[in-house]
Write a protein that holds these residues in place. Structure first.
Motif, PDB file in Angstrom:
ATOM      1  N   VAL A  82      43.704 -19.772   8.017  1.00 40.28           N
ATOM      2  CA  VAL A  82      43.235 -18.487   8.531  1.00 40.28           C
ATOM      3  C   VAL A  82      44.310 -17.427   8.336  1.00 40.28           C
ATOM      4  CG1 VAL A  82      42.577 -17.234  10.632  1.00 40.28           C
ATOM      5  CG2 VAL A  82      41.681 -19.535  10.211  1.00 40.28           C
ATOM      6  N   ASP A  83      43.912 -16.243   7.867  1.00 35.86           N
ATOM      7  CA  ASP A  83      44.826 -15.110   7.696  1.00 35.86           C
ATOM      8  C   ASP A  83      44.699 -14.099   8.828  1.00 35.86           C
ATOM      9  OD1 ASP A  83      45.684 -15.862   4.904  1.00 35.86           O
ATOM     10  OD2 ASP A  83      43.534 -15.552   4.552  1.00 35.86           O
ATOM     11  N   LEU A  84      43.479 -13.931   9.320  1.00 40.03           N
ATOM     12  CA  LEU A  84      43.179 -12.910  10.327  1.00 40.03           C
ATOM     13  C   LEU A  84      42.418 -13.565  11.465  1.00 40.03           C
ATOM     14  CD1 LEU A  84      41.771 -10.256   7.816  1.00 40.03           C
ATOM     15  CD2 LEU A  84      44.139 -10.439   8.611  1.00 40.03           C
ATOM     16  N   LEU A  85      42.783 -13.233  12.693  1.00 43.29           N
ATOM     17  CA  LEU A  85      42.146 -13.839  13.861  1.00 43.29           C
ATOM     18  C   LEU A  85      41.706 -12.759  14.828  1.00 43.29           C
ATOM     19  CD1 LEU A  85      41.433 -16.119  15.885  1.00 43.29           C
ATOM     20  CD2 LEU A  85      43.851 -16.112  16.569  1.00 43.29           C
ATOM     21  N   VAL A  86      40.476 -12.879  15.303  1.00 50.44           N
ATOM     22  CA  VAL A  86      39.963 -12.013  16.364  1.00 50.44           C
ATOM     23  C   VAL A  86      39.541 -12.901  17.525  1.00 50.44           C
ATOM     24  CG1 VAL A  86      38.309 -10.230  17.014  1.00 50.44           C
ATOM     25  CG2 VAL A  86      39.122 -10.375  14.644  1.00 50.44           C
TER      26      VAL A  86
END
Length: 249
Positions: A82-86
């Motif tokens: 994963v590169d981006l997490l919300v």
């Protein structure tokens, strides 16, 4: 790519994990990031909601109850790198302060704070092991700053999430992982419209918002996308209101 008020977000070749993606704000965020080219992994307890996201936006579905510690860890591991997490998953159990039950309080904290901690730990460990930069956005609330009747557990959990965001920023920044929070006001999801559709209930809150309206899910999605993007490369450890000026009054 989607264009938002002159700022274009290009998340091609990036994998984004969005928790609580089945409905409301989370669904809007997942759909918007997918429209910006991201490979979106959508996490929700509802398989039906995830099937719709997969069909309509190509999101990879992961069914999980993030209140379960191992379930939260397994969800991240199923997502791949994963590169981006919300961290959007959240619940609210409305109870007067004197009637707040330990079970309701504990589950609220488990979903709203502990799940964000566990999911972020897993994602950050993966980024550090790969030597890759990343960005994390925690979806908090204006309720982290102001008290609301019957929201004792929710307000407490969002205050804790803001503080978690700051500590994450301090410790993960040296690894090239940016961490911020967004803090929306009342947002007009289907549930929000049901809760705030009565003018007698909504009028006092609207009177405190200089822009004169509640937020829409897309308002939040735009802000999240900005904070995830390279355009926000020097924004770190912030709790950004999306509240039409509520906190300025």
């Amino acid at each position: 790519m989607k264009d938002t008020g002159g700022a274009t977000f290009d998340f091609r070749q990036r994998r984004a994990l969005v928790t609580g993606a089945g409905k409301g704000i989370g669904r809007e965020i997942a759909a918007f990031l997918a429209g910006c080219g991201a490979q979106v992994v959508a996490v929700s307890r509802s398989a039906d909601d995830l099937a719709a996201l997969e069909r309509d936006h190509g999101c990879m579905p992961v069914v999980a109850d993030l209140a379960d510690v191992q379930g939260a860890r397994d969800a991240v591991r199923a997502a791949g790198p994963v590169d981006l997490l919300v961290n959007n998953a959240g619940i609210s159990v409305l109870q007067p302060f004197l009637d707040v039950t330990p079970d309701a309080f504990d589950r609220t904290v488990a979903v709203n704070v502990r799940a964000a901690l566990i999911v972020s730990q897993e994602v950050a460990r993966g980024l550090i092991a790969r030597g890759a930069p990343g960005a994390i956005v925690n979806v908090s609330s204006q309720a982290s700053t102001v008290g609301l009747p019957e929201h004792a557990a929710y307000c407490a959990s969002k205050g804790a999430l803001d503080q978690l965001t700051r500590v994450m920023a301090i410790e993960l920044g040296p690894h090239g992982i940016r961490v911020n929070a967004v803090n929306p006001t009342v947002t007009m999801t289907p549930m929000g419209r049901m809760a705030w559709g009565d003018p007698t209930r909504s009028a006092p809150m609207l009177a405190r918002i200089p822009l004169g309206r509640f937020a829409e899910p897309l308002d939040v999605a735009h802000t999240v996308a900005y904070l995830l993007s390279d355009s926000a490369g020097m924004i770190h450890g912030a709790t950004l209101p999306v509240d039409g000026g509520f906190l300025a009054t």
